[in-house]
Design an enzyme around this catalytic site. Structure first.
Site, PDB file in Angstrom:
ATOM      1  N   ILE A   1      -0.973  -1.654  -6.007  1.00 36.47           N
ATOM      2  CA  ILE A   1      -1.549  -1.942  -7.320  1.00 36.47           C
ATOM      3  C   ILE A   1      -1.318  -0.767  -8.266  1.00 36.47           C
ATOM      4  O   ILE A   1      -1.475  -0.888  -9.469  1.00 36.47           O
ATOM      5  CB  ILE A   1      -3.059  -2.304  -7.245  1.00 36.47           C
ATOM      6  CG1 ILE A   1      -3.829  -1.277  -6.425  1.00 36.47           C
ATOM      7  CG2 ILE A   1      -3.262  -3.687  -6.683  1.00 36.47           C
ATOM      8  CD1 ILE A   1      -5.330  -1.429  -6.529  1.00 36.47           C
TER       9      ILE A   1
ATOM     10  N   GLY B   1       0.859  -1.188   0.000  1.00 31.54           N
ATOM     11  CA  GLY B   1       0.000   0.000   0.000  1.00 31.54           C
ATOM     12  C   GLY B   1       0.889   1.230   0.000  1.00 31.54           C
ATOM     13  O   GLY B   1       0.561   2.264   0.579  1.00 31.54           O
TER      14      GLY B   1
ATOM     15  N   GLY C   1      -0.286   4.764  -1.039  1.00 30.93           N
ATOM     16  CA  GLY C   1      -1.358   5.380  -0.270  1.00 30.93           C
ATOM     17  C   GLY C   1      -0.854   6.498   0.634  1.00 30.93           C
ATOM     18  O   GLY C   1       0.334   6.844   0.625  1.00 30.93           O
TER      19      GLY C   1
ATOM     20  N   TYR D   1     -15.348  -1.669   7.498  1.00 31.11           N
ATOM     21  CA  TYR D   1     -13.936  -1.370   7.795  1.00 31.11           C
ATOM     22  C   TYR D   1     -13.640  -1.616   9.273  1.00 31.11           C
ATOM     23  O   TYR D   1     -12.660  -2.277   9.633  1.00 31.11           O
ATOM     24  CB  TYR D   1     -13.683   0.091   7.423  1.00 31.11           C
ATOM     25  CG  TYR D   1     -12.361   0.671   7.825  1.00 31.11           C
ATOM     26  CD1 TYR D   1     -11.165   0.204   7.295  1.00 31.11           C
ATOM     27  CD2 TYR D   1     -12.305   1.741   8.732  1.00 31.11           C
ATOM     28  CE1 TYR D   1      -9.944   0.780   7.655  1.00 31.11           C
ATOM     29  CE2 TYR D   1     -11.103   2.317   9.089  1.00 31.11           C
ATOM     30  CZ  TYR D   1      -9.928   1.833   8.554  1.00 31.11           C
ATOM     31  OH  TYR D   1      -8.730   2.401   8.904  1.00 31.11           O
TER      32      TYR D   1
ATOM     33  N   LEU E   1      -0.551   6.858   4.086  1.00 30.29           N
ATOM     34  CA  LEU E   1       0.461   6.538   5.100  1.00 30.29           C
ATOM     35  C   LEU E   1       1.675   5.873   4.460  1.00 30.29           C
ATOM     36  O   LEU E   1       2.823   6.120   4.843  1.00 30.29           O
ATOM     37  CB  LEU E   1      -0.158   5.620   6.175  1.00 30.29           C
ATOM     38  CG  LEU E   1       0.778   5.104   7.267  1.00 30.29           C
ATOM     39  CD1 LEU E   1       1.440   6.253   8.035  1.00 30.29           C
ATOM     40  CD2 LEU E   1       0.004   4.204   8.250  1.00 30.29           C
TER      41      LEU E   1
HETATM   42  C1  AKB Z   1     -11.241   6.533   8.081  1.00 31.54           C
HETATM   43  O1  AKB Z   1     -11.750   7.648   8.210  1.00 31.54           O
HETATM   44  O2  AKB Z   1     -11.842   5.547   7.640  1.00 31.54           O
HETATM   45  C2  AKB Z   1      -9.796   6.370   8.517  1.00 31.54           C
HETATM   46  C3  AKB Z   1      -9.705   5.845   9.909  1.00 31.54           C
HETATM   47  C4  AKB Z   1     -10.158   6.694  11.030  1.00 31.54           C
HETATM   48  O3  AKB Z   1      -9.236   4.769  10.122  1.00 31.54           O
HETATM   49  N1  AKB Z   1      -9.108   7.600   8.396  1.00 31.54           N
END
Ligand code: AKB
Length: 317
Positions: free
Chosen positions: A35, A10, A13, A142, A15
């Site tokens: 990718i 990654g 990205g 997530y 980070l």
């Molecule tokens: C998000 O907003 O999804 C990320 C996080 C807080 O992990 N920046």
């Protein structure tokens, strides 16, 4: 002992770019996986492999070819994007982590893994100041993937001997690469709207307070936790880390100290509901005690640094 080789998955990205630059500037050997190829100029000469983290054979080949010793697995679908494509986000986030942990268990040369967790593991019921072991019922795909991922890290450490380390990052704010698909992204994208031509439209409510961190502190946290003696780490999941906490109206007031003409309006969308379930800040006592976590940058330093970085870039262009 063979020379350290740091592999960032990654790497193109938000980070990944900053971590790659920090390691490269420190004279470390760095291999970039993503990718899409890195676009930041300082990274253009570094070894790059186009690899999808869902392809374990390709990952294994890249680790072997470059004799990787340290893996930073940063590739993930973030909170807002994940809600729009839940199955894709789950597949990417979970498969990627399990592939990395499996390879770290199998390949003798891999000595350490860093994998970021997030404030998204918390949800309604975690409280406004989330304790290290606060109740966790994440409300996004997530967040669920980060919560379950933390348990997998702990399992691979205990049962397969993998030295994997993790922190729960808040919203990260830096200049080298844009964020993509997060709920905290407003605090980065606002800095592209300071020319006074039109007000910035914020997708969160004015008073929605969230934990945030400057990228320099985020990079320092990753490098710092990896350098700590394993025996000092009581937590085998992910450590809470905290730096600052602000609502959009507080960030914008600080911006106005530098850019008096800056204006914002508010049009909260689905991301407001995600943010409302997250804590205002984290209690990070355990990280401070176990490995000396201590952030350096607060709100005024963050705004100054973002505005200065953009000024330097516009002069260079
Ligand atoms: C998000 O907003 O999804 C990320 C996080 C807080 O992990 N920046």
């Amino acid at each position: 002992m063979p020379q350290d080789v740091h592999c960032i998955i990654g790497a193109s990205g938000q980070l990944g770019t900053e971590l790659a630059v920090a390691l490269h500037n420190a004279g470390e050997r760095v291999v970039l996986l993503d990718i899409k190829a890195p676009s930041f100029s300082a990274l253009l000469g570094l070894p790059f492999e186009k690899v999808d983290v869902r392809d374990q054979a390709a990952l294994s080949a890249a680790f072997g070819t470059h004799r990787v010793t340290h893996v930073y697995h940063l590739a993930a679908a973030l909170s807002a994007r994940g809600e729009q494509e839940p199955q894709w986000a789950w597949d990417l986030n979970m498969k990627g982590l399990l592939h990395v942990l499996d390879l770290a268990a199998e390949m003798e040369g891999i000595r350490q893994v860093f994998w970021p967790s997030s404030i998204a593991v918390f949800g309604p019921g975690s409280g406004p100041v989330a304790a290290q072991s606060a109740y966790r019922l994440p409300s996004t795909v997530y967040g669920i993937s980060k919560n379950v991922g933390e348990h997998w890290c702990s399992w691979y450490h205990q049962h397969r001997g993998v030295d994997v380390r993790s922190v729960r990052y808040p919203g990260l704010i830096g200049t080298l690469a844009p964020p993509g698909g997060g709920t905290t992204d407003y605090a980065v994208e606002v800095f592209d709207h300071l020319d006074g031509t039109a007000p910035y439209t914020c997708f969160l409510k004015a008073d929605e307070k969230l934990p945030m961190m400057h990228m320099d502190d985020a990079v320092a946290a990753a490098l710092h936790i990896l350098s700590a003696p394993r025996v000092s780490l009581r937590c085998t999941e992910a450590y809470n880390i905290n730096a600052m906490s602000f609502a959009p109206e507080e960030l914008f007031a600080e911006i106005r100290r530098h850019v008096p003409a800056f204006q914002a309006r508010y049009a909260p969308d689905f991301r407001q509901n995600i943010a409302a379930g997250w804590p205002d800040m984290l209690n990070d006592d355990m990280a401070r005690e176990d490995w000396g976590w201590s952030p350096k940058i607060g709100l005024s330093g963050l705004v100054r640094s973002m505005i200065n970085a953009r000024a330097v870039r516009s002069v260079a262009q």
